[in-house]
Design a protein around this motif. Structure first.
Motif, PDB file in Angstrom:
ATOM      1  N   GLY A  49      61.692   9.999  47.810  1.00 14.94           N
ATOM      2  CA  GLY A  49      61.089  11.277  48.151  1.00 14.94           C
ATOM      3  C   GLY A  49      62.048  12.445  48.211  1.00 14.94           C
ATOM      4  N   ARG A  50      63.348  12.201  48.078  1.00 19.48           N
ATOM      5  CA  ARG A  50      64.334  13.286  48.172  1.00 19.48           C
ATOM      6  C   ARG A  50      64.601  13.974  46.843  1.00 19.48           C
ATOM      7  N   PHE A  51      64.379  13.271  45.736  1.00 17.65           N
ATOM      8  CA  PHE A  51      64.765  13.797  44.429  1.00 17.65           C
ATOM      9  C   PHE A  51      63.572  13.844  43.488  1.00 17.65           C
ATOM     10  N   GLY A  52      63.553  14.871  42.658  1.00 23.04           N
ATOM     11  CA  GLY A  52      62.530  14.963  41.625  1.00 23.04           C
ATOM     12  C   GLY A  52      62.982  14.321  40.334  1.00 23.04           C
ATOM     13  N   LEU A  53      64.302  14.266  40.123  1.00 25.74           N
ATOM     14  CA  LEU A  53      64.883  13.739  38.895  1.00 25.74           C
ATOM     15  C   LEU A  53      66.138  12.959  39.241  1.00 25.74           C
ATOM     16  N   VAL A  54      66.263  11.762  38.667  1.00 23.21           N
ATOM     17  CA  VAL A  54      67.435  10.921  38.913  1.00 23.21           C
ATOM     18  C   VAL A  54      67.997  10.459  37.574  1.00 23.21           C
ATOM     19  N   PHE A  55      69.289  10.740  37.360  1.00 21.97           N
ATOM     20  CA  PHE A  55      70.013  10.226  36.204  1.00 21.97           C
ATOM     21  C   PHE A  55      70.784   8.992  36.657  1.00 21.97           C
ATOM     22  N   SER A  87      75.109   2.204  25.534  1.00 25.05           N
ATOM     23  CA  SER A  87      74.472   1.217  24.670  1.00 25.05           C
ATOM     24  C   SER A  87      72.957   1.356  24.736  1.00 25.05           C
ATOM     25  N   GLU A  88      72.300   0.984  23.661  1.00 25.84           N
ATOM     26  CA  GLU A  88      70.840   1.017  23.628  1.00 25.84           C
ATOM     27  C   GLU A  88      70.233  -0.339  23.996  1.00 25.84           C
ATOM     28  N   ASP A  89      71.054  -1.272  24.460  1.00 26.06           N
ATOM     29  CA  ASP A  89      70.608  -2.643  24.715  1.00 26.06           C
ATOM     30  C   ASP A  89      69.484  -2.763  25.731  1.00 26.06           C
ATOM     31  N   HIS A  90      69.394  -1.851  26.680  1.00 28.78           N
ATOM     32  CA  HIS A  90      68.413  -1.984  27.757  1.00 28.78           C
ATOM     33  C   HIS A  90      67.256  -0.993  27.654  1.00 28.78           C
ATOM     34  N   ALA A  91      67.109  -0.364  26.493  1.00 25.56           N
ATOM     35  CA  ALA A  91      66.089   0.681  26.344  1.00 25.56           C
ATOM     36  C   ALA A  91      64.680   0.162  26.648  1.00 25.56           C
ATOM     37  N   LEU A  92      64.324  -1.004  26.132  1.00 27.76           N
ATOM     38  CA  LEU A  92      62.987  -1.543  26.386  1.00 27.76           C
ATOM     39  C   LEU A  92      62.772  -1.873  27.848  1.00 27.76           C
ATOM     40  N   GLU A  93      63.823  -2.331  28.512  1.00 24.86           N
ATOM     41  CA  GLU A  93      63.737  -2.654  29.939  1.00 24.86           C
ATOM     42  C   GLU A  93      63.424  -1.408  30.772  1.00 24.86           C
ATOM     43  N   GLY A  94      63.842  -0.256  30.281  1.00 17.91           N
ATOM     44  CA  GLY A  94      63.592   1.004  30.979  1.00 17.91           C
ATOM     45  C   GLY A  94      62.115   1.313  31.139  1.00 17.91           C
ATOM     46  N   TYR A  95      61.283   0.818  30.227  1.00 15.20           N
ATOM     47  CA  TYR A  95      59.843   1.054  30.340  1.00 15.20           C
ATOM     48  C   TYR A  95      59.258   0.358  31.564  1.00 15.20           C
ATOM     49  N   ARG A  96      59.854  -0.733  31.987  1.00 18.36           N
ATOM     50  CA  ARG A  96      59.327  -1.476  33.136  1.00 18.36           C
ATOM     51  C   ARG A  96      59.449  -0.685  34.433  1.00 18.36           C
ATOM     52  N   VAL A  97      60.387   0.235  34.493  1.00 18.53           N
ATOM     53  CA  VAL A  97      60.532   1.080  35.689  1.00 18.53           C
ATOM     54  C   VAL A  97      60.037   2.500  35.413  1.00 18.53           C
ATOM     55  N   ALA A  99      60.837   4.750  33.131  1.00 15.23           N
ATOM     56  CA  ALA A  99      61.855   5.774  32.887  1.00 15.23           C
ATOM     57  C   ALA A  99      61.314   6.799  31.893  1.00 15.23           C
ATOM     58  N   MET A 100      61.650   8.052  32.119  1.00 21.06           N
ATOM     59  CA  MET A 100      61.205   9.120  31.229  1.00 21.06           C
ATOM     60  C   MET A 100      61.992   9.109  29.924  1.00 21.06           C
ATOM     61  N   GLU A 114      65.642  19.321  26.938  1.00 21.88           N
ATOM     62  CA  GLU A 114      64.312  18.776  26.633  1.00 21.88           C
ATOM     63  C   GLU A 114      63.694  18.109  27.866  1.00 21.88           C
ATOM     64  N   ILE A 115      64.482  17.373  28.609  1.00 18.24           N
ATOM     65  CA  ILE A 115      63.991  16.714  29.832  1.00 18.24           C
ATOM     66  C   ILE A 115      63.555  17.756  30.850  1.00 18.24           C
ATOM     67  N   LEU A 116      64.379  18.774  31.075  1.00 20.75           N
ATOM     68  CA  LEU A 116      64.047  19.821  32.043  1.00 20.75           C
ATOM     69  C   LEU A 116      62.801  20.590  31.611  1.00 20.75           C
ATOM     70  N   ALA A 117      62.672  20.862  30.317  1.00 17.83           N
ATOM     71  CA  ALA A 117      61.489  21.566  29.815  1.00 17.83           C
ATOM     72  C   ALA A 117      60.234  20.718  30.026  1.00 17.83           C
ATOM     73  N   ALA A 118      60.329  19.424  29.802  1.00 16.18           N
ATOM     74  CA  ALA A 118      59.172  18.537  30.001  1.00 16.18           C
ATOM     75  C   ALA A 118      58.770  18.505  31.469  1.00 16.18           C
ATOM     76  N   LEU A 119      59.744  18.496  32.366  1.00 16.69           N
ATOM     77  CA  LEU A 119      59.424  18.508  33.796  1.00 16.69           C
ATOM     78  C   LEU A 119      58.737  19.808  34.199  1.00 16.69           C
ATOM     79  N   ARG A 120      59.232  20.908  33.669  1.00 18.94           N
ATOM     80  CA  ARG A 120      58.639  22.216  34.004  1.00 18.94           C
ATOM     81  C   ARG A 120      57.227  22.351  33.434  1.00 18.94           C
ATOM     82  N   ALA A 121      56.997  21.762  32.256  1.00 15.66           N
ATOM     83  CA  ALA A 121      55.712  21.906  31.578  1.00 15.66           C
ATOM     84  C   ALA A 121      54.676  20.893  32.038  1.00 15.66           C
ATOM     85  N   ALA A 122      55.115  19.852  32.752  1.00 20.71           N
ATOM     86  CA  ALA A 122      54.182  18.797  33.165  1.00 20.71           C
ATOM     87  C   ALA A 122      53.119  19.388  34.073  1.00 20.71           C
ATOM     88  N   PRO A 123      51.851  19.151  33.730  1.00 29.00           N
ATOM     89  CA  PRO A 123      50.800  19.663  34.613  1.00 29.00           C
ATOM     90  C   PRO A 123      50.837  18.942  35.943  1.00 29.00           C
TER      91      PRO A 123
END
Length: 189
Positions: A49-55, A87-97, A99-100, A114-123
């Motif tokens: 609940g503290r963060f809107g975006l986490v890298f 590495s791109e090795d875990h890209a598919l695993e990211g869908y399970r959590v 990830a944007m 692009e990420i920031l623009a998508a967050l701003r534009a999200a309804p």
């Protein structure tokens, strides 16, 4: 005035953390950015609940970024997660959590923009605009859709959420004004 974006960077390589923080300072100058050097440090800061975006860096000593994301997602269903990695090795695993995005280092300015623009534009759906409250003695953000109900006990307001009960000194009258109708109704005094 809109609430400033709160961003966490969980990265164990100082150079990569500094580069990403620099891009965020340029692209989102009003954002509040917090740095963490490990998944353990990030989770110890009670991030739900503290963060809107986490890298999250995928490859870190101790808890990996993926392990950290799983733990975070159990507590915070609304946070936007972006993985950064070599590495791109875990890209598919990211869908399970849910990830944007999955960014390969070095992180590019265009990708962050692009990420920031998508967050701003999200309804914003009803119940998505987070509230900023002092909960359990700390200032935190909480999405209304995570709230099941609120009750008063003495001078405390107890906010029952999907992940537990939080205490606040915020009066019920003020909470009633903040919580969006028709999702919430006050059923007694």
């Amino acid at each position: 005035m809109p609430t400033p974006l709160t961003i966490a960077i969980c990265e164990d390589t100082p150079r990569d953390a500094a580069a990403l923080k620099g891009l965020l300072a340029e692209l989102a100058p009003g954002a509040r950015v917090s740095l963490f050097s490990s998944g353990e440090d990030f989770l110890a800061a009670d991030p739900a609940g503290r963060f809107g975006l986490v890298f999250l860096d995928i490859y870190m000593d101790g808890l990996t970024g993926m392990d950290t994301a799983r733990a975070l997602r159990r507590q915070d269903k609304a946070v936007t997660i972006v993985f950064t990695t070599t590495s791109e090795d875990h890209a598919l695993e990211g869908y399970r959590v849910r990830a944007m995005q999955y960014l390969v280092k070095p992180v590019q300015k265009e990708d962050v923009a692009e990420i920031l623009a998508a967050l701003r534009a999200a309804p914003q759906r009803d119940g998505e605009e987070p509230l900023t409250l002092v909960l359990d003695g700390q200032k935190r953000r909480l999405a209304p859709r995570e709230i099941l109900y609120v009750e008063v006990y003495g001078k405390q307001s107890l906010i029952h959420t999907t992940s537990g009960v939080l205490e606040t000194q915020t009066p019920i009258e003020e909470l009633a004004q903040l919580l969006p109708a028709p999702l919430f109704v006050r059923c007694n005094r």
